[in-house]
Design a protein around this motif. Structure first.
Motif, mmCIF file in Angstrom:
data_model
loop_
_atom_site.group_PDB
_atom_site.id
_atom_site.type_symbol
_atom_site.label_atom_id
_atom_site.label_comp_id
_atom_site.label_asym_id
_atom_site.label_seq_id
_atom_site.Cartn_x
_atom_site.Cartn_y
_atom_site.Cartn_z
ATOM 1 N N GLN A 167 0.239 23.278 2.884
ATOM 2 C CA GLN A 167 0.092 23.652 4.285
ATOM 3 C C GLN A 167 -1.155 23.000 4.862
ATOM 4 O OE1 GLN A 167 -0.015 27.937 4.093
ATOM 5 N NE2 GLN A 167 2.174 28.127 3.686
ATOM 6 N N GLY A 168 -1.242 22.988 6.190
ATOM 7 C CA GLY A 168 -2.416 22.431 6.842
ATOM 8 C C GLY A 168 -2.285 20.934 7.072
ATOM 9 N N GLU A 169 -3.419 20.262 7.231
ATOM 10 C CA GLU A 169 -3.426 18.825 7.486
ATOM 11 C C GLU A 169 -3.418 18.067 6.168
ATOM 12 O OE1 GLU A 169 -6.400 15.722 9.696
ATOM 13 O OE2 GLU A 169 -5.683 17.467 10.818
ATOM 14 N N ASP A 196 5.058 16.807 13.003
ATOM 15 C CA ASP A 196 4.767 18.237 13.076
ATOM 16 C C ASP A 196 6.041 18.951 13.523
ATOM 17 O OD1 ASP A 196 3.909 20.822 13.774
ATOM 18 O OD2 ASP A 196 1.887 20.092 14.129
ATOM 19 N N VAL A 197 6.761 19.519 12.570
ATOM 20 C CA VAL A 197 8.082 20.068 12.853
ATOM 21 C C VAL A 197 8.011 21.236 13.829
ATOM 22 C CG1 VAL A 197 10.169 21.077 11.845
ATOM 23 C CG2 VAL A 197 8.918 19.288 10.604
ATOM 24 N N ALA A 198 7.029 22.112 13.673
ATOM 25 C CA ALA A 198 6.923 23.283 14.565
ATOM 26 C C ALA A 198 6.724 22.848 16.006
ATOM 27 C CB ALA A 198 5.770 24.172 14.120
ATOM 28 N N TYR A 206 8.974 24.673 9.162
ATOM 29 C CA TYR A 206 8.228 24.308 10.373
ATOM 30 C C TYR A 206 6.781 23.929 10.059
ATOM 31 C CZ TYR A 206 12.365 26.098 12.642
ATOM 32 O OH TYR A 206 13.664 26.298 13.012
ATOM 33 N N GLY A 207 6.632 23.213 8.957
ATOM 34 C CA GLY A 207 5.364 22.592 8.628
ATOM 35 C C GLY A 207 5.362 21.148 9.080
ATOM 36 N N LYS A 208 5.123 20.235 8.133
ATOM 37 C CA LYS A 208 5.073 18.809 8.458
ATOM 38 C C LYS A 208 5.933 18.021 7.480
ATOM 39 C CE LYS A 208 0.307 18.964 10.247
ATOM 40 N NZ LYS A 208 0.225 20.444 10.287
ATOM 41 N N LEU A 209 6.654 17.033 7.998
ATOM 42 C CA LEU A 209 7.310 16.038 7.148
ATOM 43 C C LEU A 209 6.333 14.876 7.021
ATOM 44 C CD1 LEU A 209 9.757 15.136 5.529
ATOM 45 C CD2 LEU A 209 10.660 14.079 7.617
ATOM 46 N N VAL A 210 5.892 14.606 5.800
ATOM 47 C CA VAL A 210 4.722 13.759 5.563
ATOM 48 C C VAL A 210 5.092 12.509 4.799
ATOM 49 C CG1 VAL A 210 2.475 13.672 4.386
ATOM 50 C CG2 VAL A 210 3.170 15.744 5.609
ATOM 51 N N ASP A 219 9.268 15.829 0.654
ATOM 52 C CA ASP A 219 10.489 16.631 0.586
ATOM 53 C C ASP A 219 11.084 16.830 1.979
ATOM 54 O OD1 ASP A 219 8.718 16.981 -1.616
ATOM 55 O OD2 ASP A 219 9.830 18.753 -2.239
ATOM 56 N N ILE A 220 12.352 16.463 2.140
ATOM 57 C CA ILE A 220 13.018 16.501 3.443
ATOM 58 C C ILE A 220 13.779 17.808 3.654
ATOM 59 C CG2 ILE A 220 14.794 15.377 4.860
ATOM 60 C CD1 ILE A 220 13.972 12.753 3.321
ATOM 61 N N HIS A 221 14.470 18.286 2.643
ATOM 62 C CA HIS A 221 15.211 19.557 2.702
ATOM 63 C C HIS A 221 16.078 19.664 3.954
ATOM 64 C CE1 HIS A 221 13.789 21.416 -0.920
ATOM 65 N NE2 HIS A 221 12.513 21.283 -0.587
#
Length: 325
Positions: A273-275, A316-318, A293-297, A14-16
């Motif tokens: 959340q997380g890895e 890692d967006v954050a 501010y999580g991750k775009l995966v 999800d890009i949002h």
């Protein structure tokens, strides 16, 4: 292009509206931009939906993804946010209680607010994206893997194909899907929003994004769960006094199980959340809360029959985009 024309696939969560993060992710995976369109010499991207809402660069993200799809360098399936936007701006036929398929309530407007604002001065884009959303497939059943935004429910998918002649909605199905408790509504709810259970005793949760919730999202791959906590699958934990309640017979009847002997399945939707890691040996969620501010995966799918943790790739967006994305 056929499935066999590519050596591998890159499934993107999800890009949002996080277009800058998406550009970095594509570059990290070896995609290059030519004449404004990203491509890879041997691989194809597949987006799991929810390109829109919440983020700062929604229009840019839409153009980037649609250009890749139009050029054959990507595929996409519909997310619940694309579906919501489509219904919000599609006039209802005569006989409906409201003017549009999705009522214009403050709650619905709040969810779509950023998309509505960012496309407000681009009416031609708005019309083109609406048409594109209506044509999006709801799922992909590839030779080696499957993709759906929230939940693969084979019975519902079989009925969808019977009613629509394939994996895209006909307009009549779209209209009927806006009627609560219709079969069409149930199919869309299951595929794009997942399985869920009602909170016991008519309790209400306030989620982290401020919404009242009477239901909680559930896992659809657990065999023989016993407690509510065994099936909860969402960022917000159940209240402690509910978590250890045993599942009732009625609640068990509402659950399904995607078996381990089925094809690898990729989903988004769930704000993990997380890895990044597999949810099950054959299930991966690719939504890791990029816009929060999580991750775009992404997951780099080749010939494996079980999902491998070392094949997740992310931004890692954050760390990389706190002030720019």
């Amino acid at each position: 292009m056929s499935e066999r024309a590519f050596k591998g696939y890159d499934l993107i969560g999800d890009i949002h509206g996080c277009a800058l993060s998406l550009r970095i992710l594509l570059t990290r995976m070896g995609y290059t931009q030519s004449k404004g369109v990203y491509s890879h010499p041997e691989r194809q991207a597949i987006f799991v939906g929810d390109i829109i809402d919440r983020g700062p660069h929604i229009r840019e993200a839409l153009h980037l993804v649609r250009d890749m799809v139009d050029a054959g360098h990507a595929q996409i399936i519909m997310g619940n946010h694309e579906y919501n936007y489509l219904c919000y701006l599609t006039p209802a036929p005569s006989g409906f209680a409201q003017a549009y398929l999705r009522s214009h309530t403050p709650r619905h407007e709040r969810i779509l607010e950023q998309t509505l604002q960012q496309l407000a001065n681009y009416p031609e884009d708005q019309r083109a994206f609406l048409q594109w959303f209506e044509q999006m497939p709801l799922f992909l059943d590839m030779d080696r893997f499957r993709i759906v935004h929230a939940c693969w429910h084979q019975q519902m998918i079989d009925r969808f194909i019977e009613m629509n002649g394939g994996n895209r909605m006909k307009r009549g199905f779209l209209f009927r899907s806006a009627v609560q408790d219709s079969l069409e509504y149930t199919i869309i709810d299951r595929l794009l929003r997942g399985t869920h259970l009602k909170l016991p005793n008519d309790e209400v949760m306030i989620s982290r994004d401020g919404f009242e919730r009477h239901f909680f999202r559930t896992k659809f791959w657990v065999r023989d769960p016993y407690y509510l906590v065994d099936v909860v699958f969402q960022p917000d934990p159940l209240p402690s006094h509910l978590a250890r309640l045993p599942l009732s017979r009625e609640q068990r009847a509402d659950l399904i199980c995607y078996r381990e002997d089925q094809k690898p399945l990729f989903i988004g939707h769930y704000w993990c959340q997380g890895e990044p890691e597999p949810l099950a040996p054959n299930i991966a969620c690719l939504d890791y809360s990029a816009v929060k501010y999580g991750k775009l995966v992404a997951y780099r799918m080749d010939d494996e029959v079980r999902i491998q943790k070392d094949k997740f790739v992310w931004v890692d967006v954050a760390r990389e985009f706190v002030f720019s994305d």
